[in-house]
Design an enzyme around this catalytic site. Sequence first.
Site, PDB file in Angstrom:
ATOM      1  CD  GLU A 100     143.657  49.274  79.492  1.00  0.00           C
ATOM      2  OE1 GLU A 100     144.703  49.820  79.113  1.00  0.00           O
ATOM      3  OE2 GLU A 100     142.649  49.926  79.799  1.00  0.00           O
ATOM      4  CG  ASP A 101     147.798  51.721  79.599  1.00  0.00           C
ATOM      5  OD1 ASP A 101     146.741  51.284  80.099  1.00  0.00           O
ATOM      6  OD2 ASP A 101     147.937  52.921  79.287  1.00  0.00           O
ATOM      7  CG  ASP A 104     144.432  53.938  88.603  1.00  0.00           C
ATOM      8  OD1 ASP A 104     144.988  53.696  89.665  1.00  0.00           O
ATOM      9  OD2 ASP A 104     144.025  55.077  88.301  1.00  0.00           O
ATOM     10  CB  SER A 105     139.645  52.933  89.443  1.00  0.00           C
ATOM     11  OG  SER A 105     139.168  52.978  88.121  1.00  0.00           O
ATOM     12  CG  PHE A 153     150.156  59.671  87.100  1.00  0.00           C
ATOM     13  CD1 PHE A 153     148.849  59.199  87.106  1.00  0.00           C
ATOM     14  CD2 PHE A 153     150.685  60.152  85.918  1.00  0.00           C
ATOM     15  CE1 PHE A 153     148.086  59.203  85.942  1.00  0.00           C
ATOM     16  CE2 PHE A 153     149.926  60.165  84.751  1.00  0.00           C
ATOM     17  CZ  PHE A 153     148.629  59.691  84.770  1.00  0.00           C
ATOM     18  NE  ARG A 166     149.248  58.554  74.523  1.00  0.00           N
ATOM     19  CZ  ARG A 166     148.347  58.114  75.393  1.00  0.00           C
ATOM     20  NH1 ARG A 166     148.594  57.040  76.102  1.00  0.00           N
ATOM     21  NH2 ARG A 166     147.204  58.751  75.558  1.00  0.00           N
TER      22      ARG A 166
HETATM   23  P1  IMP Z   1     141.040  52.863  85.522  1.00  0.00           P
HETATM   24  O1  IMP Z   1     139.680  52.913  84.919  1.00  0.00           O
HETATM   25  O2  IMP Z   1     141.143  53.739  86.737  1.00  0.00           O
HETATM   26  O3  IMP Z   1     141.538  51.459  85.812  1.00  0.00           O
HETATM   27  O4  IMP Z   1     141.991  53.573  84.494  1.00  0.00           O
HETATM   28  C1  IMP Z   1     142.733  52.923  83.563  1.00  0.00           C
HETATM   29  C2  IMP Z   1     143.315  53.929  82.591  1.00  0.00           C
HETATM   30  O5  IMP Z   1     143.766  55.095  83.274  1.00  0.00           O
HETATM   31  C3  IMP Z   1     144.540  53.370  81.919  1.00  0.00           C
HETATM   32  O6  IMP Z   1     144.221  52.720  80.709  1.00  0.00           O
HETATM   33  C4  IMP Z   1     145.387  54.611  81.704  1.00  0.00           C
HETATM   34  O7  IMP Z   1     145.056  55.225  80.483  1.00  0.00           O
HETATM   35  C5  IMP Z   1     145.015  55.548  82.820  1.00  0.00           C
HETATM   36  N1  IMP Z   1     145.978  55.516  83.937  1.00  0.00           N
HETATM   37  C6  IMP Z   1     145.802  55.017  85.177  1.00  0.00           C
HETATM   38  N2  IMP Z   1     146.897  55.153  85.936  1.00  0.00           N
HETATM   39  C7  IMP Z   1     147.820  55.753  85.155  1.00  0.00           C
HETATM   40  C8  IMP Z   1     149.189  56.157  85.366  1.00  0.00           C
HETATM   41  O8  IMP Z   1     149.817  55.987  86.432  1.00  0.00           O
HETATM   42  N3  IMP Z   1     149.800  56.749  84.300  1.00  0.00           N
HETATM   43  C9  IMP Z   1     149.178  56.958  83.099  1.00  0.00           C
HETATM   44  N4  IMP Z   1     147.917  56.580  82.865  1.00  0.00           N
HETATM   45  C10 IMP Z   1     147.241  55.993  83.879  1.00  0.00           C
HETATM   46 MG    MG Z   2     145.780  57.874  79.634  1.00  0.00          MG
END
Ligand code: IMP
Ligand code: MG
Length: 182
Positions: A100-101, A104-105, A153, A166
């Site tokens: 994964e990149d 976050d949550s 972000f 990207r």
């Molecule tokens: P989560 O479900 O909130 O953990 O979201 C994960 C996904 O949200 C990642 O795979 C990203 O695509 C996107 N994301 C979360 N934070 C960022 C950020 O700071 N920049 C760009 N994409 C983000």
């Molecule tokens: Mg994204």
Amino acid sequence: MDYRIGPVLIDRETLSRRVRELGARIAEDYKGQRLTLICVLRGAAPFTTDLAKAIGPDVDVRLEFMRVSSYGSGTVSTGEVKILQDLDYPVRGEHLLIVEDIIDSGLTLSKLQDYLRAREPASLKLCALLDKSARRQVPVEIHYRGFEIPDEFVIGYGLDYDEHWRHLEAVHVAVALEGGIK
Ligand code: IMP
Ligand code: MG
């Protein structure tokens, strides 16, 4: 445009050094085994290709690509995860490593893990380039982690704002302009 590319958070050299370290650790842990890397499109694509090269020839690496929807076009997770592109091959009994990149949550990842676990792999681990742990809503164990980052972000090296940026070589902070991000 309602944002601009802000300062570099992680430069190209630091990224590449860390990716090589992660690759070496993965190579050590999976030496002589077969490992399927599951690249979570689109954000993890640049990271996955660099990581796979860094793992090198001691592991029999397969690349799989999945696409899941997490965000719409904003910057806040909806908590809903849809599988937009599924695996091409069965993964029962295989060692899987999700790449994964950013976590976050954690909502996207934990849903994806449930989905993959149901396919009965031999093992399931997670490699994430970036960890924004301040925003975690569900616990996620990151077995291979690139960098802990602050609650900003970020864009570049695969990460987008609404599909932009990207392609940047470094990870930058995205700076909101009037009425922009957040
Ligand atoms: P989560 O479900 O909130 O953990 O979201 C994960 C996904 O949200 C990642 O795979 C990203 O695509 C996107 N994301 C979360 N934070 C960022 C950020 O700071 N920049 C760009 N994409 C983000
Ligand atoms: Mg994204």
